[in-house]
Motif scaffolding. Structure first.
Motif, PDB file in Angstrom:
ATOM      1  N   PHE A 149      43.940 -31.428  69.396  1.00 38.15           N
ATOM      2  CA  PHE A 149      44.617 -32.711  67.956  1.00 38.15           C
ATOM      3  C   PHE A 149      44.514 -33.940  67.683  1.00 38.15           C
ATOM      4  N   ALA A 150      44.029 -34.659  68.863  1.00 33.03           N
ATOM      5  CA  ALA A 150      43.251 -35.668  69.075  1.00 33.03           C
ATOM      6  C   ALA A 150      41.611 -36.080  68.578  1.00 33.03           C
ATOM      7  N   TRP A 151      41.097 -35.230  69.205  1.00 30.70           N
ATOM      8  CA  TRP A 151      39.554 -34.839  68.608  1.00 30.70           C
ATOM      9  C   TRP A 151      39.631 -34.852  66.745  1.00 30.70           C
ATOM     10  N   ALA A 152      40.135 -33.890  65.949  1.00 34.28           N
ATOM     11  CA  ALA A 152      40.972 -34.166  64.900  1.00 34.28           C
ATOM     12  C   ALA A 152      40.569 -35.051  63.973  1.00 34.28           C
ATOM     13  N   ALA A 153      40.850 -36.476  64.898  1.00 34.37           N
ATOM     14  CA  ALA A 153      41.433 -37.877  64.185  1.00 34.37           C
ATOM     15  C   ALA A 153      39.511 -37.943  63.470  1.00 34.37           C
ATOM     16  N   TRP A 154      38.402 -37.215  64.142  1.00 37.51           N
ATOM     17  CA  TRP A 154      37.191 -37.406  63.826  1.00 37.51           C
ATOM     18  C   TRP A 154      36.792 -37.017  62.127  1.00 37.51           C
ATOM     19  N   PRO A 155      37.611 -35.382  62.270  1.00 33.87           N
ATOM     20  CA  PRO A 155      36.777 -34.948  60.136  1.00 33.87           C
ATOM     21  C   PRO A 155      38.313 -34.651  59.737  1.00 33.87           C
ATOM     22  N   LEU A 156      39.420 -36.186  60.480  1.00 33.37           N
ATOM     23  CA  LEU A 156      39.974 -36.099  58.697  1.00 33.37           C
ATOM     24  C   LEU A 156      39.994 -37.651  58.343  1.00 33.37           C
ATOM     25  N   ALA A 157      39.157 -38.639  59.878  1.00 35.47           N
ATOM     26  CA  ALA A 157      39.195 -39.846  59.205  1.00 35.47           C
ATOM     27  C   ALA A 157      37.966 -39.949  57.871  1.00 35.47           C
ATOM     28  N   TYR A 158      37.032 -38.466  58.656  1.00 35.86           N
ATOM     29  CA  TYR A 158      36.266 -38.564  57.219  1.00 35.86           C
ATOM     30  C   TYR A 158      36.617 -37.933  56.507  1.00 35.86           C
ATOM     31  N   LEU A 159      37.683 -37.096  55.901  1.00 33.28           N
ATOM     32  CA  LEU A 159      38.078 -36.910  54.927  1.00 33.28           C
ATOM     33  C   LEU A 159      38.544 -37.161  54.077  1.00 33.28           C
ATOM     34  N   ALA A 160      39.534 -38.519  54.614  1.00 28.64           N
ATOM     35  CA  ALA A 160      39.957 -39.560  54.114  1.00 28.64           C
ATOM     36  C   ALA A 160      38.842 -40.705  53.498  1.00 28.64           C
ATOM     37  N   TYR A 161      37.825 -40.762  53.883  1.00 31.97           N
ATOM     38  CA  TYR A 161      37.134 -41.500  53.553  1.00 31.97           C
ATOM     39  C   TYR A 161      35.901 -41.031  52.256  1.00 31.97           C
ATOM     40  N   ALA A 162      35.537 -39.510  52.461  1.00 34.18           N
ATOM     41  CA  ALA A 162      35.068 -38.612  51.782  1.00 34.18           C
ATOM     42  C   ALA A 162      35.738 -38.981  50.041  1.00 34.18           C
ATOM     43  N   LEU A 163      37.088 -38.898  50.388  1.00 35.30           N
ATOM     44  CA  LEU A 163      37.791 -38.595  48.456  1.00 35.30           C
ATOM     45  C   LEU A 163      37.947 -40.084  48.934  1.00 35.30           C
ATOM     46  N   LEU A 164      38.032 -41.339  49.296  1.00 36.47           N
ATOM     47  CA  LEU A 164      37.926 -42.729  49.000  1.00 36.47           C
ATOM     48  C   LEU A 164      36.525 -42.841  48.221  1.00 36.47           C
ATOM     49  N   ARG A 165      36.190 -42.588  49.029  1.00 40.17           N
ATOM     50  CA  ARG A 165      34.685 -42.843  48.383  1.00 40.17           C
ATOM     51  C   ARG A 165      33.870 -41.813  46.952  1.00 40.17           C
ATOM     52  N   GLY A 166      34.551 -40.298  47.235  1.00 43.19           N
ATOM     53  CA  GLY A 166      34.511 -39.694  45.502  1.00 43.19           C
ATOM     54  C   GLY A 166      35.342 -40.036  44.553  1.00 43.19           C
ATOM     55  N   HIS A 167      35.964 -41.347  45.125  1.00 41.25           N
ATOM     56  CA  HIS A 167      36.925 -41.127  43.240  1.00 41.25           C
ATOM     57  C   HIS A 167      36.371 -42.050  43.668  1.00 41.25           C
ATOM     58  N   TRP A 168      35.727 -43.602  44.472  1.00 40.65           N
ATOM     59  CA  TRP A 168      35.304 -44.421  44.102  1.00 40.65           C
ATOM     60  C   TRP A 168      34.044 -44.143  42.577  1.00 40.65           C
ATOM     61  N   LEU A 169      33.244 -43.389  43.899  1.00 45.55           N
ATOM     62  CA  LEU A 169      32.313 -42.919  42.668  1.00 45.55           C
ATOM     63  C   LEU A 169      31.839 -41.862  41.843  1.00 45.55           C
ATOM     64  N   GLN A 170      32.777 -41.198  41.629  1.00 48.47           N
ATOM     65  CA  GLN A 170      33.356 -40.492  41.423  1.00 48.47           C
ATOM     66  C   GLN A 170      31.630 -39.156  41.824  1.00 48.47           C
TER      67      GLN A 170
END
Length: 218
Positions: A149-170
């Motif tokens: 559950f602690a290790w999942a910080a990496w994929p969860l951080a990526y998900l937040a990054y990918a969604l924010l990046r995707g919203h910005w870049l469409q």
């Protein structure tokens, strides 16, 4: 217990895995820059696209962590990446790369030539080598069952990054998190499924490490 390990056996294997990861990343970056140049875009555009993928970022994590562990073992960063739980978290993350690609993405496209080389290196060679490295080099520890559950910080951080990046870049890097096509409910459900897979894979690594500690031959 998450304690640093002063010595890793088989340093040549650590260097080899790091070198393979750097090779795959370098080749993929060169191919990405070539592609955007052919499309009349800038090198910055190519770098933005390149840095959008979980595959690339996790292979970069592997390359950096193993390079520091092998090249600067007594530095603060080198000691941190030599911690069993940290090394295991990196291995679980790159294992997810290989599994997700093999199950979800390998039928989506058919790379050829050097792109095939980069594809196989980043999605298959590095994950398999990392698992081998974890088995042969990383000393087992009795890690807690909740550690994934602690290790999942990496994929969860990526998900937040990918969604924010995707919203910005469409533009979203993977079809299963393409909010523009799927909407947020389906995207988050897909992400939850991958998170469950990550946690299960992490639990397998914890179980294997505990089993190895219980064997008298180690």
């Amino acid at each position: 217990m998450n304690t640093p390990n002063a010595h890793w056996p088989h340093p040549s294997l650590t260097r080899l895995v790091a070198l393979v990861a750097w090779f795959g990343l370098g080749l993929q970056l060169w191919l990405s820059l070539q592609l955007v140049a052919q499309q009349g875009k800038s090198a910055t555009d190519g770098l933005v696209i390149f840095m959008g993928y979980f595959t690339v970022l996790t292979n970069l994590l592997v390359a950096v962590s193993l390079s520091l562990a092998a090249g600067l073992p007594t530095s603060a960063a080198g000691r941190w990446f030599r911690r069993t739980e940290v090394a295991t978290a990196v291995t679980v993350s790159i294992t997810l790369v290989g599994l997700a690609y093999h199950v979800l993405l390998r039928h989506v496209w058919d790379p050829q030539g050097l792109q095939k080389v980069a594809d196989v290196t980043l999605h298959y060679a590095v994950p398999l080598l990392c698992v081998l490295h974890w088995w042969c080099v990383v000393p087992p520890r009795r890690m807690p069952w909740l550690a994934p559950f602690a290790w999942a910080a990496w994929p969860l951080a990526y998900l937040a990054y990918a969604l924010l990046r995707g919203h910005w870049l469409q533009s979203y890097p993977y079809p299963f998190i393409d909010v523009g096509v799927l909407g947020y409910p389906r995207t988050l459900l897909n992400a939850l499924g991958l998170l469950v897979v990550f946690l299960l894979v992490g639990a397998v690594f914890v179980a294997v490490a505990r089993w190895r500690l219980s064997t008298p031959t180690r």
